[in-house]
Design an enzyme around this catalytic site. Structure first.
Site, PDB file in Angstrom:
ATOM      1  N   ALA A 114     144.570  27.848  74.992  1.00 14.89           N
ATOM      2  CA  ALA A 114     143.910  28.821  75.863  1.00 14.89           C
ATOM      3  C   ALA A 114     142.455  28.909  75.422  1.00 14.89           C
ATOM      4  CB  ALA A 114     144.597  30.171  75.729  1.00 14.89           C
TER       5      ALA A 114
ATOM      6  N   GLY B   7     148.308  27.078  74.005  1.00 14.07           N
ATOM      7  CA  GLY B   7     148.670  27.140  75.418  1.00 14.07           C
ATOM      8  C   GLY B   7     148.813  25.767  76.060  1.00 14.07           C
TER       9      GLY B   7
HETATM   10  N1  CAA Z   1     138.946  27.478  73.548  1.00 14.08           N
HETATM   11  C1  CAA Z   1     137.622  27.421  73.844  1.00 14.08           C
HETATM   12  N2  CAA Z   1     136.834  26.372  73.511  1.00 14.08           N
HETATM   13  C2  CAA Z   1     137.406  25.350  72.857  1.00 14.08           C
HETATM   14  C3  CAA Z   1     138.774  25.351  72.514  1.00 14.08           C
HETATM   15  C4  CAA Z   1     139.561  26.464  72.898  1.00 14.08           C
HETATM   16  N3  CAA Z   1     140.881  26.544  72.666  1.00 14.08           N
HETATM   17  N4  CAA Z   1     139.052  24.206  71.854  1.00 14.08           N
HETATM   18  C5  CAA Z   1     137.898  23.515  71.803  1.00 14.08           C
HETATM   19  N5  CAA Z   1     136.906  24.209  72.411  1.00 14.08           N
HETATM   20  C6  CAA Z   1     135.495  23.827  72.561  1.00 14.08           C
HETATM   21  C7  CAA Z   1     134.708  24.069  71.277  1.00 14.08           C
HETATM   22  O1  CAA Z   1     134.336  25.414  71.168  1.00 14.08           O
HETATM   23  C8  CAA Z   1     133.558  23.117  71.468  1.00 14.08           C
HETATM   24  O2  CAA Z   1     132.638  23.678  72.364  1.00 14.08           O
HETATM   25  P1  CAA Z   1     131.068  23.863  71.917  1.00 14.08           P
HETATM   26  O3  CAA Z   1     130.594  22.478  71.667  1.00 14.08           O
HETATM   27  O4  CAA Z   1     130.454  24.523  73.094  1.00 14.08           O
HETATM   28  O5  CAA Z   1     131.079  24.682  70.681  1.00 14.08           O
HETATM   29  C9  CAA Z   1     134.206  21.928  72.193  1.00 14.08           C
HETATM   30  O6  CAA Z   1     135.392  22.431  72.779  1.00 14.08           O
HETATM   31  C10 CAA Z   1     134.571  20.800  71.262  1.00 14.08           C
HETATM   32  O7  CAA Z   1     135.372  21.349  70.224  1.00 14.08           O
HETATM   33  P2  CAA Z   1     135.084  21.101  68.663  1.00 14.08           P
HETATM   34  O8  CAA Z   1     133.631  20.923  68.409  1.00 14.08           O
HETATM   35  O9  CAA Z   1     135.790  22.164  67.889  1.00 14.08           O
HETATM   36  O10 CAA Z   1     135.819  19.689  68.507  1.00 14.08           O
HETATM   37  P3  CAA Z   1     136.477  19.082  67.185  1.00 14.08           P
HETATM   38  O11 CAA Z   1     136.792  17.667  67.531  1.00 14.08           O
HETATM   39  O12 CAA Z   1     135.644  19.343  65.984  1.00 14.08           O
HETATM   40  O13 CAA Z   1     137.870  19.892  66.992  1.00 14.08           O
HETATM   41  C11 CAA Z   1     139.897  20.933  67.722  1.00 14.08           C
HETATM   42  C12 CAA Z   1     138.870  19.805  67.949  1.00 14.08           C
HETATM   43  C13 CAA Z   1     140.592  20.714  66.384  1.00 14.08           C
HETATM   44  C14 CAA Z   1     140.897  20.867  68.867  1.00 14.08           C
HETATM   45  C15 CAA Z   1     139.170  22.294  67.712  1.00 14.08           C
HETATM   46  O14 CAA Z   1     138.319  22.369  68.843  1.00 14.08           O
HETATM   47  C16 CAA Z   1     140.093  23.476  67.739  1.00 14.08           C
HETATM   48  O15 CAA Z   1     140.660  23.829  66.735  1.00 14.08           O
HETATM   49  N6  CAA Z   1     140.218  24.130  68.913  1.00 14.08           N
HETATM   50  C17 CAA Z   1     140.997  25.346  69.050  1.00 14.08           C
HETATM   51  C18 CAA Z   1     142.476  25.060  69.126  1.00 14.08           C
HETATM   52  C19 CAA Z   1     143.263  26.341  69.203  1.00 14.08           C
HETATM   53  O16 CAA Z   1     143.212  27.182  68.337  1.00 14.08           O
HETATM   54  N7  CAA Z   1     144.040  26.495  70.294  1.00 14.08           N
HETATM   55  C20 CAA Z   1     144.886  27.658  70.514  1.00 14.08           C
HETATM   56  C21 CAA Z   1     144.188  28.662  71.383  1.00 14.08           C
HETATM   57  S1  CAA Z   1     145.040  30.209  71.496  1.00 14.08           S
HETATM   58  C22 CAA Z   1     146.248  29.991  72.624  1.00 14.08           C
HETATM   59  O17 CAA Z   1     146.446  28.907  73.144  1.00 14.08           O
HETATM   60  C23 CAA Z   1     147.032  31.247  72.928  1.00 14.08           C
HETATM   61  C24 CAA Z   1     148.239  31.122  73.799  1.00 14.08           C
HETATM   62  O18 CAA Z   1     149.348  31.108  73.295  1.00 14.08           O
HETATM   63  C25 CAA Z   1     148.135  31.108  75.262  1.00 14.08           C
END
Ligand code: CAA
Length: 255
Positions: free
Chosen positions: A62, A105
């Site tokens: 998400a 998500g």
């Molecule tokens: N939400 C919003 N933006 C996100 C995102 C997310 N879940 N995942 C990645 N992005 C964005 C980053 O913020 C970044 O944008 P900016 O360049 O504008 O800062 C862009 O995508 C690229 O991401 P990274 O620079 O972080 O890329 P990376 O290769 O270094 O890492 C990753 C990749 C490990 C997937 C890392 O992005 C990450 O950990 N993302 C979050 C994953 C996460 O926690 N997901 C769970 C969300 S909560 C949920 O899903 C609740 C539910 O139950 C419904």
């Protein structure tokens, strides 16, 4: 649609998430588009199988930026459960084609599908615990049913990503394939499903899903017994059995 694309390939519907700048993280507008699309798919009898996928990354969860300041009511409004449950309840078979990240998500969206086929570079997991929350779109409910309670807790409590290999060992994905072959293999599965008798597929799906949620074994067996017998009221049953006896391929009408 701004954040999704949809195309029909023969009788197969293919939805792609298209927010590559955020690694296909699911924001509210994306899931609202998905909800509207699913409502249309539900009513479209031409679509025999639905594939959900995206290029490079399935979905990195998400959208955290859209959630960070939510209060309880806003969090409820942000939750994707209702839409994912609509996908789970679709009568046609559904396949998630997972390339790259399927997190939070994103993984919950894949879990709402009947099958998950992943590329060897897929990385899946529930990182929500690291954000001070837990999965909230079916993850705590569907993962234990699919993997067993302890494995689901391992994924949810530790919040670590796992490889495609590990996901396959756990039974989280049905199959892993090389990245360049992902859509080819997913389409092969979908094409095979298109050739199966649609009513029997629909009833098998309904019966499995009803049985897994039914705590009383005797009652679950009764559901199966009734649904199985009802299939003898279909032309597809007659055609399937006659084709076997006549040593030819069946031609199903979906009736
Ligand atoms: N939400 C919003 N933006 C996100 C995102 C997310 N879940 N995942 C990645 N992005 C964005 C980053 O913020 C970044 O944008 P900016 O360049 O504008 O800062 C862009 O995508 C690229 O991401 P990274 O620079 O972080 O890329 P990376 O290769 O270094 O890492 C990753 C990749 C490990 C997937 C890392 O992005 C990450 O950990 N993302 C979050 C994953 C996460 O926690 N997901 C769970 C969300 S909560 C949920 O899903 C609740 C539910 O139950 C419904």
């Amino acid at each position: 649609m701004k954040n999704l694309s949809f195309e029909m390939i023969g009788r197969i519907g293919v939805v792609r998430i298209n927010r590559p700048r955020a690694l296909n993280a699911l924001n509210k507008p994306t899931v609202e588009e998905l909800d509207e699309l699913i409502e249309k798919i539900k009513k479209d009898s031409e679509i025999k199988v639905l594939i959900i996928g995206s290029d490079n990354n399935f979905a990195a969860g998400a959208d955290i930026k859209g959630m960070v300041n939510c209060n309880v009511e806003e969090a409820k409004d942000f939750s994707f459960s209702k839409t994912f449950q609509k996908i789970y309840n679709l009568e046609i078979p559904t396949i998630a084609a997972i390339d790259g990240y399927a997190l939070g998500g994103g993984l919950e969206l894949a879990l709402a599908c009947d099958f998950r086929i992943a590329s060897t570079n897929a990385k899946v997991g529930f990182p929500e615990i690291n954000l001070g929350i837990m999965p909230g779109a079916g993850g705590t409910i569907r993962a234990p049913r699919l993997l067993g309670v302890s494995r689901a807790k391992e994924l949810i409590f530790f919040g670590e990503m796992i490889s495609a290999d590990r996901a396959e060992q756990m039974g989280l994905v049905n199959k892993i394939v090389e990245q360049e072959k992902l859509m080819e293999v997913v389409m092969e599965w979908a094409e095979k499903l298109c050739k199966k008798p649609p009513v029997a597929l629909r009833v098998a799906k309904k019966t499995i899903d009803a049985g897994i949620s039914e705590p009383k074994l005797n009652y679950a067996i009764k559901i199966e017994y009734e649904n199985w017998a009802d299939l003898f009221n279909t032309e597809d049953q007659k055609e399937g059995m006659r084709a076997f006896i006549e040593k030819r391929q069946p031609i199903y009408q979906g009736k």
